[in-house]
Structures are given as structure tokens and as C-alpha cells.
Design a protein around this motif. Structure first.
Motif, PDB file in Angstrom:
ATOM      1  N   GLY A  57       0.898  -1.289   0.034  1.00 12.78           N
ATOM      2  CA  GLY A  57       0.000   0.055   0.105  1.00 12.78           C
ATOM      3  C   GLY A  57       0.990   1.115   0.059  1.00 12.78           C
ATOM      4  O   GLY A  57       0.230   2.299  -0.338  1.00 12.78           O
ATOM      5  N   ALA A  58       2.293   1.074   0.259  1.00  9.51           N
ATOM      6  CA  ALA A  58       2.759   2.369   0.305  1.00  9.51           C
ATOM      7  C   ALA A  58       3.649   2.599  -1.036  1.00  9.51           C
ATOM      8  O   ALA A  58       3.869   3.552  -1.142  1.00  9.51           O
ATOM      9  CB  ALA A  58       4.150   2.059   1.511  1.00  9.51           C
ATOM     10  N   THR A  59       3.830   1.532  -1.647  1.00 14.29           N
ATOM     11  CA  THR A  59       4.619   1.571  -2.941  1.00 14.29           C
ATOM     12  C   THR A  59       4.175   2.804  -3.666  1.00 14.29           C
ATOM     13  O   THR A  59       5.007   3.530  -4.300  1.00 14.29           O
ATOM     14  CB  THR A  59       4.529   0.270  -3.715  1.00 14.29           C
ATOM     15  N   GLY A  60       2.891   2.889  -4.340  1.00 17.64           N
ATOM     16  CA  GLY A  60       2.403   3.966  -5.213  1.00 17.64           C
ATOM     17  C   GLY A  60       2.605   5.478  -4.778  1.00 17.64           C
ATOM     18  O   GLY A  60       2.741   6.265  -5.568  1.00 17.64           O
ATOM     19  N   ILE A  61       2.814   5.615  -3.498  1.00 23.69           N
ATOM     20  CA  ILE A  61       3.023   7.088  -2.984  1.00 23.69           C
ATOM     21  C   ILE A  61       4.512   6.995  -2.870  1.00 23.69           C
ATOM     22  O   ILE A  61       5.053   8.183  -3.253  1.00 23.69           O
ATOM     23  CB  ILE A  61       2.359   7.221  -1.586  1.00 23.69           C
ATOM     24  N   ALA A  62       5.170   6.057  -2.276  1.00 22.51           N
ATOM     25  CA  ALA A  62       6.696   6.297  -2.564  1.00 22.51           C
ATOM     26  C   ALA A  62       7.299   6.580  -3.821  1.00 22.51           C
ATOM     27  O   ALA A  62       8.172   7.489  -3.906  1.00 22.51           O
ATOM     28  CB  ALA A  62       7.397   4.904  -1.982  1.00 22.51           C
ATOM     29  N   GLN A  63       6.706   6.076  -4.631  1.00 19.55           N
ATOM     30  CA  GLN A  63       7.175   6.228  -6.273  1.00 19.55           C
ATOM     31  C   GLN A  63       7.019   7.886  -6.538  1.00 19.55           C
ATOM     32  O   GLN A  63       7.905   8.414  -7.004  1.00 19.55           O
ATOM     33  CB  GLN A  63       6.227   5.526  -7.150  1.00 19.55           C
TER      34      GLN A  63
END
Lengths: 111, 394
Positions: free
Chosen positions: B344-350
């Protein structure tokens, strides 16, 4: 095979497996049921060493096949050296346990 | 629609974060983004939280309500968004729409996942629940095995070699050595993972043709951004980066139902929508963060998002085009492969990485002169994909 039942769109003839409410091609909602028929052609496969809870095997080969009447499905391969395009003989066997209960599915042997 | 700016960005280091709960990580990332925006004690109108599996892994549901309370954003609106590994991208899209619509002015979007609390076959099983329950899951299909079946066909069709897959991993690990937020900060060599005597034990098969170093790790992590209308961006302390475009598209649940299983149709359509909205072309992009959950996906996405012709992505990699310093650096953060993949963090970390790149704040991994960035967040085996085009405003 009677266990593997797919849908065939009454409007355009497209075969669907797993079941769906509207046809992928024409969005029709009327289907007839058809059984997967004949031998299965191997479209792709992988040997997986990363298996989830409920499968007591270190490695398992999974593949996607297409039956003679157009039904496509995933199954467990029981052949030692799979080759793309090879013909496989389908059967319906125990494939894993979910919450301790046995689950049956498509398995594929050399034809 | 109003134009939307990102005025705050923050994240916690990805990896195995012992001692941090999911809520701890969400809180730290949120405060970091709020401080970056200089919100101080000011209000936040709405909170969107991207997360896939807190209910299954962490025994906690309704996490957006809990986070609104912990951060005392009360009485802000709060929603949790579950969309598999694209949960972060979906949360961001919802936040962007909320600001673009004119309904909210200050929106916090945060994504997070705590995965290390569950290990081995149980974690594998949880992630496999996104496969089709009757047609895939019962066979033991996992995301790596679906990607393995995709990779076999893609590699055969376009002549991609294991050496080229290894080059993706080596590049992204190398980039991550310069990223203090990355899960893995160790460089790897071809000898380590492909050609040396220790390669078979270092890099065993996971789902052939994919090996360990073709697969992203299971990470804990969280990342957050603060959004506002572009016309208010100057009231915050940071150079404004706008969400110039976004797109989302879906594809069949199972790989087997795709007419051409090597086509990532949702990647192509989501990317086209994002570029059309931004009125920009792939050739305008200076830096991209792609969803390399598997090395083959970085190559395939780089083609299907429009950066290279079909079959040319691996050639661009060979020529160094996608390295920092190349014409189109891909995954300067280290990508999912080495920065890590906390669902769930990945799309925002990008997007946090792109904001830092576009501001010129990316330190040793800075892509010089980057003004336009692109991110792609890929759910399931490509059945739900989000693309974002970000631009630094003058």
C-alpha cells in the motif's frame, strides 16, 4: 471433462473461464455452459518454488492450457520436462488444502 | 477541474522495521509530509490511506479512522483504500480528485504496509489471495508464478535474456545504494547473481525463469504526500510540483483470458490517459518510477507505457539509457527491487521520489534538470494500473 465447466456467449461465441457476468468481447449476458473437451495445449508454464500454505510440495509446475474447444484454464503440470505447445491429458485431482479441507482442480499429464 | 499540487512529501525507510507497527509507520510518514509542507497546526480537510492487508496481517481494520485520530486531524474526512499492490496509487488518485473537484483544499494521502509480522508460506498465501479464487488461487498460483508465466512468453517473443533481467536488478540495487530510504543499500554484481560460482545459491529459482534477484522483497514501509489546489501552492514553503495528469485502467483478472498474454493493456491505457491529460508525451519525461515487482516488468512497462518501441526496452537498458545519467533514468530510487515494495505504500513512495527529483532534492541519485516525472503503480498481474505525470512548476 465434466468438472471443468466454462461459458460460451450465445451472442458472439466467445468462451469464458472462469465464469463472468458479461462477455469479454460483446458484453452479452446470455451464455450456454460447455465442458472443456479433448486434449489441452500448453500455452505457458513456470516451476514455482514459492508455494503458499496448504501445498506440501517444495516445487510445483503450473501451466496455462487451451482445450480443443477453446476453453483456457490453469492447472498443475505432472510432466517432467514441459515444452510450449505440447499436448496434455487432463484429469481432476486434489490440488491443495484450504483451511484443512481438500480442494480439487485441473491436473495435466503427458498425453 | 482544478490543477492539483503536491506541497509536502515524506516517507520512512523501507525494510524490516522491527518495533514499528503499521500505525507507527503511517504516523511517521504523515508527520514527515505535513512538516515538509509546513502545515504546522493548520487543518487538513481529508485523509486517504492506501493499504492492502492490515485486516489480514495486522489484525486492524478501519485504519483511516484510527490515523485521523492519532494525528488529530479530527474532524477531517477519512477513507481507507484497498486496491491490492495499487492501493497507494488509488489513494493518491482519490486525493487528487477530491482537490481537483473543488471540495477539499488540504488533503493528506498516505500509504503503508506492515508485512514482516507474517513470514513464509502464510505471507505468500495472503498475497496470493489477489489471484482468482477458483481459476488460479486453488492451484497455488502466486504473483511470482503468474509473473514467471508472463516472463516466459515475453522473453521468447522479444528475445530478452536472463542477462538483461539481471541488469535491471543490478541497476536498481546500485541506485538504491544512494537512497537512504531504500530497503537494500547493497550493490550486486553479475558474478553474484548470474555468472559466478556462488550465483546458483545466491540467486535460486523462485518461479522460473524468474530468480530471487528478479523479484522484489517483502518490505515494511509508509509514504505520504500533502495535496492542495495549485493556486494555493505558493502559500506553502516548497517549490510546487503539480499532478499534471493521471490515468487508471483495468484488465482481466486472469492472465489466461487475455487475447495476447504478453500485452499489458492496462499499463498502455493508464499511461496514455495520464499523458493525454498532461498534454505531454513519453519523450517529455526526464525520470520515471516503474513498478518493477519483477525485473521483467520494468522492461515490459517501459515499452507499454510508451517510452520505447515494443521489444526495444531491453536494448535501452543495455545501452545505459535507463541509468541515472542516461536519457531516461528509470527507478533512481532503486525501484520495488531495491527501495522495496511495501504494497500500500509503494504507489505513494514512487511519487515521493519523483517530488524529490523534481525539486532537486534527491541527493546523490539526483537526475540533473528533471522537470517532468512519471510513475506507474501496477496491481495484481496488471489488472489494475495507475499512472501519474508530475511536473515542476516555474
Amino acid at each position: 471433462m465434466r468438472e471443468l465447466v466454462a461459458l460460451k456467449c450465445k451472442q458472439c461465441g466467445r468462451v469464458a473461464y472462469p465464469a463472468r457476468a458479461r462477455c469479454l468481447t460483446c458484453r452479452g449476458r446470455e451464455f450456454e455452459t460447455i465442458e472443456a473437451q479433448g486434449l489441452a495445449k500448453l500455452l505457458t508454464f513456470t516451476e514455482s518454488a514459492n508455494l503458499p500454505l496448504g501445498i506440501d510440495e517444495r516445487r510445483r509446475t503450473l501451466g496455462i492450457v487451451e482445450f480443443e474447444n477453446g476453453v483456457r484454464a490453469m492447472g498443475v503440470l505432472k510432466v517432467a520436462h514441459p515444452q510450449l505447445g505440447m499436448k496434455l491429458k487432463p484429469s481432476w485431482q486434489r490440488v491443495r488444502a484450504i483451511d484443512g479441507e481438500p480442494v480439487f482442480g485441473l491436473t495435466l499429464d503427458a498425453a | 477541474m482544478r490543477r492539483v499540487a503536491i506541497v509536502g512529501a515524506g516517507m520512512v525507510r523501507f525494510g524490516k522495521r522491527e518495533g514499528d507497527s503499521l500505525m507507527d509507520m503511517l504516523t511517521k510518514a504523515s508527520l514527515s509530509a505535513m512538516d515538509d509542507a509546513g502545515i504546522g497546526d493548520g487543518p487538513v480537510d481529508a485523509l486517504y490511506v492506501g493499504n492492502m492487508a492490515a485486516g489480514m496481517l495486522n489484525h486492524q481494520t478501519a485504519i483511516a479512522s484510527a490515523l485521523a485520530d492519532t494525528l488529530n486531524l479530527l474532524p477531517a474526512a477519512a477513507d481507507a483504500i484497498e486496491n491490492g499492490p495499487a492501493s497507494g496509487g488509488s489513494a493518491l488518485k482519490n486525493g487528487v480528485l477530491a482537490v481537483a473537484s473543488g471540495y477539499y483544499d488540504r488533503v493528506l494521502v498516505v500509504g503503508g504496509e506492515k508485512m514482516s509480522s507474517v513470514i513464509g508460506p502464510k505471507a505468500t498465501d495472503m498475497m496470493a489471495t489477489m489471484a482468482h479464487p477458483q481459476a488460479e488461487y486453488i492451484y497455488g498460483a502466486t504473483l511470482p508464478s503468474l509473473a514467471g508465466m508472463f516472463a516466459r512468453l515475453y522473453m521468447q517473443k522479444y528475445g530478452i535474456t536472463p542477462l538483461q533481467l539481471a541488469k535491471v536488478a543490478i541497476k536498481n540495487h546500485n541506485n538504491a545504494t544512494r537512497n537512504p530510504y531504500a530497503h537494500f543499500r547493497t550493490a550486486i554484481t553479475l558474478a553474484d547473481i548470474l555468472t559466478g560460482p556462488q550465483a546458483p545459491s545466491n540467486n535460486p529459482v523462485v518461479a522460473e525463469p524468474l530468480r530471487r534477484y528478479d523479484c522484489c522483497p517483502v518490505s515494511d514501509g509508509a509514504a505520504a504526500v500533502v495535496l492542495c489546489p495549485a493556486e494555493l501552492a505558493k502559500s506553502f514553503g516548497q517549490p510546487a510540483v503539480t499532478v499534471a495528469g493521471f490515468g487508471q485502467a483495468t484488465d482481466t483478472h486472469t492472465l489466461q483470458e487475455r487475447d495476447d498474454p504478453t500485452e499489458l493493456r492496462a499499463v498502455r491505457i493508464a499511461s496514455q490517459k495520464a499523458f493525454a491529460m498532461a498534454q505531454l508525451a513519453p519523450s517529455d519525461v526526464h525520470v520515471a518510477e516503474l513498478h518493477d515487482a519483477f525485473t521483467i516488468l520494468e522492461i515490459a512497462e517501459s515499452e507499454q507505457a510508451g517510452f520505447f518501441e515494443m521489444g526495444e526496452g531491453a536494448k535501452a537498458l543495455d545501452e545505459g539509457v535507463t541509468e541515472i545519467g542516461g536519457r531516461l533514468p528509470i527507478n533512481p530510487s532503486g525501484g520495488l527491487k531495491a527501495r522495496g515494495h511495501a504494497l500500500g505504500a509503494t504507489g505513494i513512495a514512487q511519487v515521493v521520489e519523483l517530488v524529490w527529483q523534481l525539486r532537486g532534492d534527491a541527493g546523490e541519485r539526483q537526475v540533473k534538470g528533471a522537470e517532468v516525472g512519471f510513475s506507474l503503480n501496477f496491481g495484481g498481474m496488471g489488472n489494475n494500473v495507475l499512472a501519474f505525470v508530475l511536473r515542476r512548476e516555474a
